[in-house]
Write a protein that holds these residues in place. Structure first.
Motif, short mmCIF file in Angstrom:
data_model
loop_
_atom_site.label_atom_id
_atom_site.label_comp_id
_atom_site.label_asym_id
_atom_site.label_seq_id
_atom_site.Cartn_x
_atom_site.Cartn_y
_atom_site.Cartn_z
N VAL B 284 2.41 3.72 15.29
CA VAL B 284 1.96 2.49 15.58
C VAL B 284 2.60 2.01 16.85
CG1 VAL B 284 2.00 -0.08 15.15
CG2 VAL B 284 1.77 1.60 13.33
N ILE B 286 2.79 -1.01 19.92
CA ILE B 286 2.64 -2.23 20.47
C ILE B 286 2.98 -2.35 21.92
CG2 ILE B 286 3.03 -4.64 20.53
CD1 ILE B 286 3.37 -4.29 17.10
N LYS B 290 -3.08 -1.60 27.72
CA LYS B 290 -4.03 -0.94 27.03
C LYS B 290 -4.20 0.58 27.31
CE LYS B 290 -8.48 -1.95 29.10
NZ LYS B 290 -8.28 -1.18 30.38
N PHE B 295 -0.80 5.15 23.39
CA PHE B 295 -1.79 4.83 22.52
C PHE B 295 -2.74 6.02 22.32
CE2 PHE B 295 -1.47 0.13 24.07
CZ PHE B 295 -1.13 0.06 22.86
N GLN B 296 -2.63 7.27 22.86
CA GLN B 296 -3.24 8.35 22.59
C GLN B 296 -2.59 9.10 21.45
OE1 GLN B 296 -3.20 10.49 26.38
NE2 GLN B 296 -4.13 8.96 27.65
N ALA B 298 -1.21 7.40 18.97
CA ALA B 298 -1.03 6.24 17.88
C ALA B 298 -2.01 6.08 17.01
CB ALA B 298 -0.73 4.94 18.57
N TYR B 300 -2.50 3.37 15.07
CA TYR B 300 -2.98 2.11 15.23
C TYR B 300 -2.18 1.33 16.32
CZ TYR B 300 -3.86 3.19 10.08
OH TYR B 300 -3.92 3.95 9.07
N GLY B 301 -2.90 0.41 17.06
CA GLY B 301 -2.30 0.02 18.23
C GLY B 301 -2.70 -1.39 18.28
N ILE B 302 -1.87 -2.15 18.86
CA ILE B 302 -2.08 -3.66 19.30
C ILE B 302 -1.83 -3.74 20.91
CG2 ILE B 302 -1.88 -6.16 19.08
CD1 ILE B 302 -1.05 -5.52 16.21
N ALA B 303 -2.61 -3.69 21.70
CA ALA B 303 -2.67 -3.92 23.17
C ALA B 303 -2.23 -5.20 23.45
CB ALA B 303 -3.64 -3.22 23.88
N GLY B 304 -0.90 -5.60 23.19
CA GLY B 304 -0.59 -7.12 23.58
C GLY B 304 0.84 -7.19 24.08
N GLU B 308 5.04 -11.94 21.47
CA GLU B 308 4.28 -12.45 20.49
C GLU B 308 4.02 -11.63 19.04
OE1 GLU B 308 0.13 -13.13 22.01
OE2 GLU B 308 -0.33 -13.74 20.15
N ILE B 309 3.77 -10.37 19.16
CA ILE B 309 3.30 -9.82 18.23
C ILE B 309 4.63 -9.51 17.00
CG2 ILE B 309 1.98 -7.77 17.41
CD1 ILE B 309 0.61 -8.07 20.50
N ALA B 312 5.20 -12.18 14.73
CA ALA B 312 4.27 -12.27 13.81
C ALA B 312 4.18 -11.01 12.64
CB ALA B 312 2.80 -12.48 14.33
N LEU B 313 4.54 -9.90 13.41
CA LEU B 313 4.45 -8.81 12.32
C LEU B 313 5.62 -8.82 11.31
CD1 LEU B 313 3.32 -5.89 11.61
CD2 LEU B 313 4.58 -4.95 13.36
#
Ligand SMILES: Cc1cc2nc3c(=O)[nH]c(=O)nc-3n(C[C@H](O)[C@H](O)[C@H](O)COP(=O)(O)OP(=O)(O)OC[C@H]3O[C@@H](n4cnc5c(N)ncnc54)[C@H](O)[C@@H]3O)c2cc1C
Ligand SMILES: Nc1ncnc2c1ncn2[C@@H]1O[C@H](COP(=O)(O)O)[C@@H](O)[C@H]1O
Lengths: 248, 322
Positions: B284, B286, B290, B295-296, B298, B300-304, B308-309, B312-313
């Motif tokens: 994963v 984060i 992006k 990310f290549q 991963a 699952y990714g979150i591009a942010g 902040e993320i 929340a996680l």
């Protein structure tokens, strides 16, 4: 005291690795070679030990002519002498250790620094094998080294901590990152190294126990999904980890 | 002549390592193809539940015992294991590729004159040969190797071989008291890194990089690791900046890891970092960029923005776990 350091010449860690036409080794096209990163810590520790106690240092490398570059760099950092054990054929770790052990014996070195691992085949064994062949004591993956007369006190890195290890000379110590900060070669050192002779010797032929049958690239990892760009993607991520990957 | 397989069982503080059970099962799986016998050997003082190696396919376990061998001694352990292997004609030895296994296996190899395949991630039996697969160039390539000497040693990467479900079988135990172990190399003390889980042994790893901006923000990494029961790791950028200890570095010049889940926070995914973690089962990422190479690889990714993320996680996982 004679202090030796064994240095390997390996592809830069930033190198892209492609498989060569023999299907057993890497394609050397466009790959730059460097001093094995862990061996720089070994060189530094050899130099520091000489500065403290006196003696003579020698760098030994087993490989083809290209390895002279790594020996040259060792000299530039301050190592006194260099020996190339010239053999560009494949050797397994034990065959490499046998050649290095012969030379260490010939040099009469009582204290020998290795890197903990070559970043090519990633075996992490040549130091221990060489010590065993010579009947020397050996401490691997060392992050702190103190020599006191005949006695050595080291710290070696283990999972979740460090072991404090005591032994005596003659000994082989394999260096881990953290042992020291390798110095840069000075301009004077680089100039002096250029003039120095690198001794060449031919080691006994390899008797390999381990044969490489084939080399391949690891299965390409599929690029996954980008779930979003902010915290609103978090519930989906957690659901996927729970239900698809089943990891939480 | 039938093969005889010996598995080295590693103990620390009298507790058997999971990687040794993985090795026991892999040895057993191989033995069924070779119709070989599998035994185990261990060195230590008091050891908890040694007979459970029987649940992974080992018939008999020999325990070399001495108070001074409770901690690892390279010289003492190597001498005992090699002598036992020689005297009983074991020709195939297994070790976990742990810090102890990596140190011990080559010493034993010289003493019994065996070829070595380190850090294996797969073993196959093809046409009367054991073919071992191992990563090289920090996992940028894999090689298949065959050991041609009559004695062979394999060390297995932890977390890769599935130990499977334990059976009810118990191993027969033979305790051999050792009179005067060879302590020419001796561990006199162990300095623990405050009881933290090591990345090399963890099933889940949460790693932080330069994107965390400073050591004061690593509580985010640690809190997420805590709710997941994970180890915390770091990129070299975070280690070189002095934010994290070197023991946490993942990558080509740090540790190579293969956990079930690897979470990269604010890590770009440089080739040397990927080399150390790309064989993780699930990845994963984060990262606010992006196009970051992480990310290549991963799943699952979150591009942010991680600031902040990640909070929340942590909350979401807490919710689901309660
Ligand atoms: C010989 C050698 C050996 C090496 N060995 C290793 C090794 O073992 N391990 C290793 O890791 N590296 C190693 N490196 C270093 C490697 O090349 C990289 O420099 C390093 O991995 C970069 O670390 P990083 O990803 O943390 O930093 P960066 O590359 O600077 O990446 C930081 C990332 O954080 C993201 N980011 C910033 N702010 C935020 C935010 N608010 N929210 C989300 N994302 C954010 C950015 O988009 C960026 O992608 C080695 C280098 C060499 C030369
Ligand atoms: N060809 C070689 N020449 C000189 N030293 C070597 C060679 N191969 C390995 N070494 C030494 O052994 C260490 C461990 O290497 P390895 O067991 O191959 O991972 C290296 O860090 C070097 O110090």
């Amino acid at each position: 005291m004679k202090i030796a350091v064994c240095v390997n010449h390996v592809p830069d860690t930033a190198a892209k690795i492609n498989i060569g036409s023999d299907g057993k080794s890497i394609d050397l096209n466009g790959v730059t070679f460097v001093v094995n990163p862990y061996d720089e810590f070994a060189i530094e520790e050899a130099l520091k030990t000489k500065e403290k106690f006196g003696g003579e240092t020698v760098a030994i490398s087993l490989g083809g002519d290209a390895n002279k570059e790594t020996l040259r760099k060792s000299l530039a950092m301050g190592i006194d002498n260099a020996v190339l054990l010239k053999d560009s054929n494949y050797r397994d770790s034990l065959s490499a250790a046998k050649a290095l052990a012969e030379e260490i014996k010939a040099q009469g070195a009582e204290l020998v620094f290795f890197g903990k691992q070559s970043v090519d085949y990633d075996n992490s064994v040549v130091g221990q094998l060489t010590a065993e062949l010579l009947g020397y004591n050996c401490v691997s993956v060392v992050v702190s080294f103190v020599l006191d007369g005949n006695k050595i006190i080291c710290e070696r890195e283990i999972e979740g901590g460090k072991e404090v290890v005591e032994t005596t000379l003659p000994a082989i110590v394999t260096a881990q990152k953290g042992l020291n900060e390798p110095r840069y070669a000075s301009l004077k050192g680089i100039m002096a190294a250029k003039k120095k002779e690198i001794a060449e010797k031919k080691p006994a032929d390899a008797n390999n126990y381990v044969e490489v049958i084939s080399m391949k690239k690891p299965p390409a990892k599929q690029a996954g999904r980008i779930l979003g760009t902010d915290a609103s993607a978090v519930p989906e991520l957690v659901q996927l980890l729970r239900n698809e990957a089943k990891v939480i | 002549m039938a093969n005889k397989i010996l598995v080295f069982i590693e103990q620390r503080n009298g507790q058997i390592k999971k990687s040794s059970l993985e090795a026991a099962r892999a040895a057993y799986d191989l033995s069924t193809k070779l119709s070989a016998n599998v035994e185990a050997v261990t060195v230590g003082n008091e050891i908890d539940g040694l007979d459970k190696v029987g649940s992974y396919g080992v018939g008999k376990a020999t325990h070399f015992k001495n108070g001074e061998l409770e901690s690892y001694s390279p010289s003492g352990y190597a001498e005992l294991v090699a002598k036992f292997a020689n005297e009983n004609s074991f020709d195939i030895l297994f070790f976990g590729n742990t810090s102890m296994g990596k140190d011990l296996a080559p010493r034993v190899a010289v003493k019994i004159d065996a070829g070595l395949a380190m850090d294996c991630v797969a073993l196959n039996y093809e046409g009367n040969n054991i073919i071992a697969t191992r990563p090289v160039y920090a996992g940028k390539a894999l090689i298949d190797v065959k050991i041609n000497s009559s004695k062979k040693i394999f060390t297995l990467r932890p977390n890769v071989f599935n130990p499977g479900a334990p059976s009810e079988n118990k191993a027969e135990i033979a305790v051999m008291n050792v009179d005067s172990p060879n302590l020419s190399v001796k561990v006199t003390d162990i300095k623990k890194a405050d009881g933290k889980l090591d990345v090399a042994e963890a099933d889940i790893i949460v790693s932080g990089g330069r994107g965390l901006k400073g050591p004061e923000n690593f509580h985010l990494v640690e809190e997420l690791a805590e709710v997941l029961g994970a180890a915390s790791g770091a990129s070299r950028a975070a280690v070189d900046a002095g934010w994290r200890p070197h023991a946490e570095q993942v990558g080509q010049t740090g540790k190579t890891v293969s956990p079930t889940l690897y979470i990269a926070l604010g890590i770009s995914g440089a080739i040397q970092h990927l080399a150390g973690m790309r064989s993780s089962k699930y990845i994963v990422a984060i990262n606010k960029d992006k196009d970051a190479p992480i990310f290549q690889v991963a799943d699952y990714g979150i591009a942010g923005d991680l600031f902040e993320i990640v909070p929340a996680l942590i909350e979401e996982i807490k919710k689901i776990k309660s």
